[in-house]
Design an enzyme around this catalytic site. Structure first.
Site, mmCIF file in Angstrom:
data_model
loop_
_atom_site.group_PDB
_atom_site.id
_atom_site.type_symbol
_atom_site.label_atom_id
_atom_site.label_comp_id
_atom_site.label_asym_id
_atom_site.label_seq_id
_atom_site.Cartn_x
_atom_site.Cartn_y
_atom_site.Cartn_z
ATOM 1 N N HIS A 208 -39.762 2.441 49.685
ATOM 2 C CA HIS A 208 -40.163 1.967 48.254
ATOM 3 C C HIS A 208 -39.065 2.495 47.208
ATOM 4 O O HIS A 208 -39.491 2.759 46.112
ATOM 5 C CB HIS A 208 -41.557 2.801 47.767
ATOM 6 C CG HIS A 208 -42.720 2.500 48.575
ATOM 7 N ND1 HIS A 208 -43.580 1.632 48.614
ATOM 8 C CD2 HIS A 208 -43.008 3.185 49.918
ATOM 9 C CE1 HIS A 208 -44.339 1.690 49.663
ATOM 10 N NE2 HIS A 208 -43.878 2.834 50.345
ATOM 11 N N SER B 133 -12.941 -4.847 35.074
ATOM 12 C CA SER B 133 -13.674 -5.647 33.992
ATOM 13 C C SER B 133 -12.408 -6.087 33.008
ATOM 14 O O SER B 133 -11.559 -5.395 32.963
ATOM 15 C CB SER B 133 -14.650 -4.839 33.340
ATOM 16 O OG SER B 133 -14.836 -5.164 32.098
ATOM 17 N N LYS C 90 -13.920 0.118 34.878
ATOM 18 C CA LYS C 90 -14.964 -0.327 35.735
ATOM 19 C C LYS C 90 -14.574 -0.824 37.171
ATOM 20 O O LYS C 90 -13.293 -1.168 37.199
ATOM 21 C CB LYS C 90 -15.583 -1.653 35.158
ATOM 22 C CG LYS C 90 -16.395 -1.454 34.061
ATOM 23 C CD LYS C 90 -18.079 -1.561 34.323
ATOM 24 C CE LYS C 90 -18.553 -2.215 35.052
ATOM 25 N NZ LYS C 90 -19.717 -3.068 34.662
ATOM 26 N N GLU D 26 -21.856 -8.844 45.391
ATOM 27 C CA GLU D 26 -22.816 -9.605 44.699
ATOM 28 C C GLU D 26 -22.680 -11.011 44.723
ATOM 29 O O GLU D 26 -23.788 -11.825 44.877
ATOM 30 C CB GLU D 26 -22.197 -9.215 43.193
ATOM 31 C CG GLU D 26 -22.683 -7.922 42.493
ATOM 32 C CD GLU D 26 -22.032 -7.583 41.349
ATOM 33 O OE1 GLU D 26 -22.792 -7.855 40.149
ATOM 34 O OE2 GLU D 26 -20.721 -7.312 41.125
#
Ligand code: ARG
Length: 458
Positions: free
Chosen positions: A156, A277, A283, A290
């Site tokens: 979970h 970024s 970043k 992804e």
């Protein structure tokens, strides 16, 4: 412009209509398979006496010339000839004259296209099998380094019980092993020859289907000509196996994305597989992970696309089937690329062992251990669960973890607790003791590593 099939037509379609109907834009990828299929077909026509030796040799020489040109990327295709089959036939006739028109004797584009795709997919599946093995090898290599590295195990997405990092990696190894088996198993349904089924009903010529199958390295021939030209199950099976494979990669991507966030901070993805970024200088984004997660969507899309194309089509061939190719080509490219990127990402992944060491001490994932401890000493597990639950609550109220309670506090909760609980509660002990078959205990993980290496053939 007169079509190769133009005999019964009085008018020709406009260019934009032809363009809509053409598949040459994408089936040109099948050029080598198409010529190889034709070479086998004409060899058989010669052997069976359907064409003379001279005709056969002329056509074979012409096809060989075209094949060499195809390999050098020197062939030019035209939308006027609709698809790869008619483009090649036209070029053959241009090259060797009207005898080239004999190539299509006893054959239809329906069994021809099916043959091309079977040949194509067979080769692609072999490459994908290799790529799965490479990723599995990268996982084993990382796992070997991290048998004793402990990470929180989750259910979970809540901390559950600590596990060996190698154990976590090997979970994916076994998923990939099943993906490998599925792909490999499907191979026998891909490697069947539809050639000689004709348009749908077979042919009047005394052809030898088993001979062409043998020449092309097929294991068997389709038993039914209608089925041969209209079966797309083997593509659906490939798309389905690819979807399951991508689902596995996507789940792993999700973990890599979570783990590389500052919230988790368990791993660092190598600079070579991450991006920055354009606005936020700090970043480092897990773009490749992804993207693979995202690409999983288009693979599912191809599966559902083709399932939907097929569902209402009567026997035998329908032009709808031309829609089988783009999704398949795209999935082949996507799966190969994703596996390759993933192997690189795993190979270069940095595991933050110092952070993990602290992380696994700062939670309650050793609580089950404490309940097991009491149960081993005779307390019914349900009761032990309650006692430990209360201790956890005490800790939460005090802002400490189970290792922070005094022995007096433990004794108060149950007389069964002894000093050894402090050892029992150590993450290393917790993991080591889960030594049941297939569990995360270090001994089991080492056994599993050997099994994985065996499966890899090392
Ligand atoms: N381009 C077609 C396809 O991809 C080849 C078969 C065409 N057959 C036909 N009868 N129109 O399916």
């Amino acid at each position: 412009m007169k079509k190769l099939w133009g005999g019964r037509f009085q008018k020709t379609a406009e260019e934009w209509v032809d363009d809509f109907g053409a598949s040459i834009h994408f089936d040109k990828q099948l050029v080598e398979e198409d010529i190889e299929g034709s070479l086998a077909h004409v060899t058989m026509l010669g052997k069976c006496g359907i064409l003379t030796n001279e005709e056969t040799e002329q056509i074979k020489a012409g096809l060989q010339t075209l094949l060499e040109k195809a390999k050098k990327n020197e062939l030019e295709f035209s939308v006027q000839y609709e698809d790869i089959h008619l483009n090649i036939e036209k070029q053959l006739i241009d090259l060797i004259g009207p005898v080239g028109g004999k190539l299509h004797t006893g054959r239809s584009r329906n069994d021809q296209v099916a043959t091309d795709v079977h040949l194509h997919l067979r080769n692609q599946v072999i490459e994908i099998l290799d790529a799965i093995k490479s990723l599995q090898a990268a996982l084993v290599k990382q796992a070997e380094q991290h048998v004793e590295t402990i990470i929180p195990g989750y259910t979970h997405l809540q901390r559950a019980q600590p596990v060996s990092f190698a154990h976590h990696l090997l979970a994916y190894f076994w998923m990939l092993e099943r993906d490998y088996q599925r792909m490999q198993e499907s191979y026998k349904r891909i490697n069947i020859s539809p050639l000689g089924a004709g348009a749908l009903a077979g042919t009047t010529f005394p052809i030898d289907r088993e001979y062409t199958a043998e020449l092309l390295g097929f294991d068997s021939v389709y038993n039914n000509s209608l089925d041969a030209v209209s079966d797309r199950d083997y593509i659906l099976e490939f798309l389905s196996n690819s979807s399951i494979l991508m689902m596995h990669l996507s789940r792993f991507c999700e973990e890599l994305i979570l783990w590389s966030s500052s919230e988790f901070n368990f791993v660092e993805i190598d600079d070579t597989f991450a991006t920055g970024s354009s606005i936020m200088p700090q970043k480092k984004n897990p773009d490749m992970a992804e993207l693979i997660r995202g690409k999983t969507g288009r693979v599912y899309g191809a599966l559902f696309g083709l399932l939907t194309v097929m569902k209402g089509t009567p026997l035998a061939y329908n032009k709808d089937f031309q829609e089988d190719k783009e999704g398949m080509f795209d999935v082949v490219k996507t799966v190969k690329g994703s596996l390759q990127i993933f192997a690189g990402m795993i190979d270069t992944l940095k595991v933050k062992t110092e952070v993990l060491e602290k992380t696994v001490k700062a939670d309650f994932s050793n609580a089950t251990e404490l309940a097991d401890y009491l149960a081993t000493k005779g307390m019914p597990f349900r009761e032990a669960h309650e006692v430990v639950g209360k201790l956890v609550l005490t800790c939460i109220q005090k802002g400490i973890y189970l290792l922070g309670l005094t022995i007096d506090e433990y004794k108060q909760a149950s007389e069964l607790f002894e000093e050894d609980i402090y050892e029992v509660l150590q993450p290393k002990t917790v993991v080591a003791r889960r030594n049941s078959l297939g569990g995360t205990g270090f001994e089991q993980v080492n056994i599993a590593l050997n099994k994985a290496k065996e499966a890899l053939g090392n």
